[in-house]
Design a protein around this motif. Structure first.
Motif, mmCIF file in Angstrom:
data_model
loop_
_atom_site.group_PDB
_atom_site.id
_atom_site.type_symbol
_atom_site.label_atom_id
_atom_site.label_comp_id
_atom_site.label_asym_id
_atom_site.label_seq_id
_atom_site.Cartn_x
_atom_site.Cartn_y
_atom_site.Cartn_z
ATOM 1 N N SER A 202 58.866 -48.844 47.202
ATOM 2 C CA SER A 202 57.790 -48.662 46.047
ATOM 3 C C SER A 202 56.768 -49.610 46.297
ATOM 4 N N GLN B 187 53.636 -48.925 47.471
ATOM 5 C CA GLN B 187 52.947 -48.611 47.589
ATOM 6 C C GLN B 187 51.457 -49.118 47.051
ATOM 7 N N THR C 274 55.992 -43.426 38.031
ATOM 8 C CA THR C 274 54.716 -42.415 37.684
ATOM 9 C C THR C 274 54.742 -41.550 36.636
HETATM 10 N N1 PHE Z 1 61.641 -45.602 43.601
HETATM 11 C C1 PHE Z 1 61.879 -44.232 43.338
HETATM 12 C C2 PHE Z 1 63.872 -44.684 43.511
HETATM 13 O O1 PHE Z 1 64.151 -45.970 44.575
HETATM 14 C C3 PHE Z 1 61.674 -43.535 44.041
HETATM 15 C C4 PHE Z 1 60.265 -42.865 43.943
HETATM 16 C C5 PHE Z 1 58.969 -43.230 45.108
HETATM 17 C C6 PHE Z 1 60.202 -41.716 42.636
HETATM 18 C C7 PHE Z 1 58.364 -42.754 44.330
HETATM 19 C C8 PHE Z 1 59.103 -41.577 42.416
HETATM 20 C C9 PHE Z 1 57.780 -42.073 43.127
HETATM 21 O O2 PHE Z 1 64.694 -44.237 43.202
#
Ligand code: PHE
Length: 342
Positions: free
Chosen positions: A172, A175, A253
């Motif tokens: 993430s 992003q 999110t």
């Molecule tokens: N980063 C979260 C995880 O590792 C997964 C995720 C990514 C959830 C993007 C929502 C949006 O569990």
């Protein structure tokens, strides 16, 4: 004289020794030449007897030298043929061939599938700052998610009070990096390695995720759903897929959904696409306004969806692999069993 030279010629081990014998016998200052010279002091009768005898000896030695020379050459050729021979009837020796690791194969596959839908590949570092891995993703310092991530921390020097860098616990943070690097609109995926302190049949301390991020003027959950369905159809090679969006929570999110794929377990055999069971495959949601802002994007102008999926996990599902750890043991028998090596 004859006996002496014939014996020396027969015993000469090589061309050089033979040449030595030739010089000693027939050379300008050789023994035969000396004898020839002595003929001059002889009486006519003596000369008549000795002359032809010497000439006969000379040509006899000459012939013996030639014979020995070609015998030595034959022997040398034989020796060379013995060491240089090649058995053209021998079967070829197999050469070991390498192959692409299953995880890399799956990464290439999913990159190609998302590329068809207009997603480019974005990257970020595996040693990530605390801010990119957590704060920018709306995970405050006291947030319980920090504990849940079983984070590996890098060391700071003594007296350096800044928060330590971490091995990124998810993809993430890419992003944020993508938002900062290119601004809106965005369509990227970010496949790569992530790290958490965890180890059992379905967890390894290093594993792989692929992040997805789409930002535009009016992005909605509907586009998220379509994108994920298209991906699953292509990746799992199914005619029909059914995904279930289960309300969930991620700090980055809002709303958030965990996504399950319809499946069945038949005698322990997993079948995707049909049945009465559900299997979780990823986390997703609409990008939180705080996260857009951290990436320098105005949440009043833009929305986005994001998802994160375990690559090792979907590879296990696709190929029916029960133990994740096998991916990282380089066991050729295992790789061959699943058709990943020749
Ligand atoms: N980063 C979260 C995880 O590792 C997964 C995720 C990514 C959830 C993007 C929502 C949006 O569990």
């Amino acid at each position: 004289l004859r006996a002496k030279y014939l014996e020396q010629i027969g015993a000469a081990p090589d061309a050089a020794a033979l040449e030595g014998v030739r010089l000693a016998a027939l050379g300008k200052k050789g023994e035969i030449a000396l004898k020839m010279r002595e003929l001059g002091q002889m009486s006519a009768e003596e000369r008549q007897a000795a002359g032809p005898a010497l000439n006969g000896l000379k040509s006899e030695i000459d012939a013996a030298l030639k014979a020995r020379k070609s015998a030595l050459e034959d022997a040398a050729l034989d020796a060379r043929l013995k060491t240089e021979w090649l058995d053209v009837t021998l079967p070829g020796r197999p050469r070991p061939t390498g192959s692409i690791h299953p995880i890399s194969q799956v990464m290439e596959e999913l990159t190609a599938i998302f590329a068809d839908m207009g997603f480019a590949v974005a990257e970020g570092p595996q040693v990530e700052s605390d801010w990119f891995n957590f704060d920018a993703l709306n995970i405050a310092p006291e947030h319980p998610a920090r504990q849940e991530h079983d984070t590996f921390f890098m060391h700071r020097a003594e007296g350096d009070d800044r928060p330590p860098h971490v091995l990124r616990t998810h993809t993430s943070p890419v992003q944020i990096r993508a938002m900062q690097a290119q601004g809106a609109p965005i369509r990227v995926i970010a496949p790569g390695r992530v790290y958490r302190m965890d180890m059992d049949q379905t967890h390894t301390p290093m594993f792989h995720q692929v992040e997805g991020l789409a930002i535009d003027r009016d992005i909605s959950m509907a586009q998220l759903k379509w994108t994920l369905e298209e991906f699953c159809r292509a990746f799992f090679e199914l005619d029909e897929v059914e995904l279930r969006f289960r309300a969930s929570h991620f700090p980055f999110t809002e709303p958030s959904a965990e996504v399950d794929i319809r499946c069945s377990w038949d005698n322990g055999q997993l079948k995707l696409g049909e049945g009465n069971d559900w299997l979780e495959i990823l986390g997703s949601g609409m990008v939180h306004p705080h996260v857009l802002r951290a990436g320098g994007i105005d949440p009043d102008q833009w929305q986005g969806f994001a998802f994160g999926m375990g690559i090792d996990r979907i590879a296990m599902l696709k190929y029916g692999i029960p133990d994740l750890r096998a991916f990282f043991e380089s066991d050729l028998r295992w790789l061959r069993h699943y058709g990943f090596a020749a």
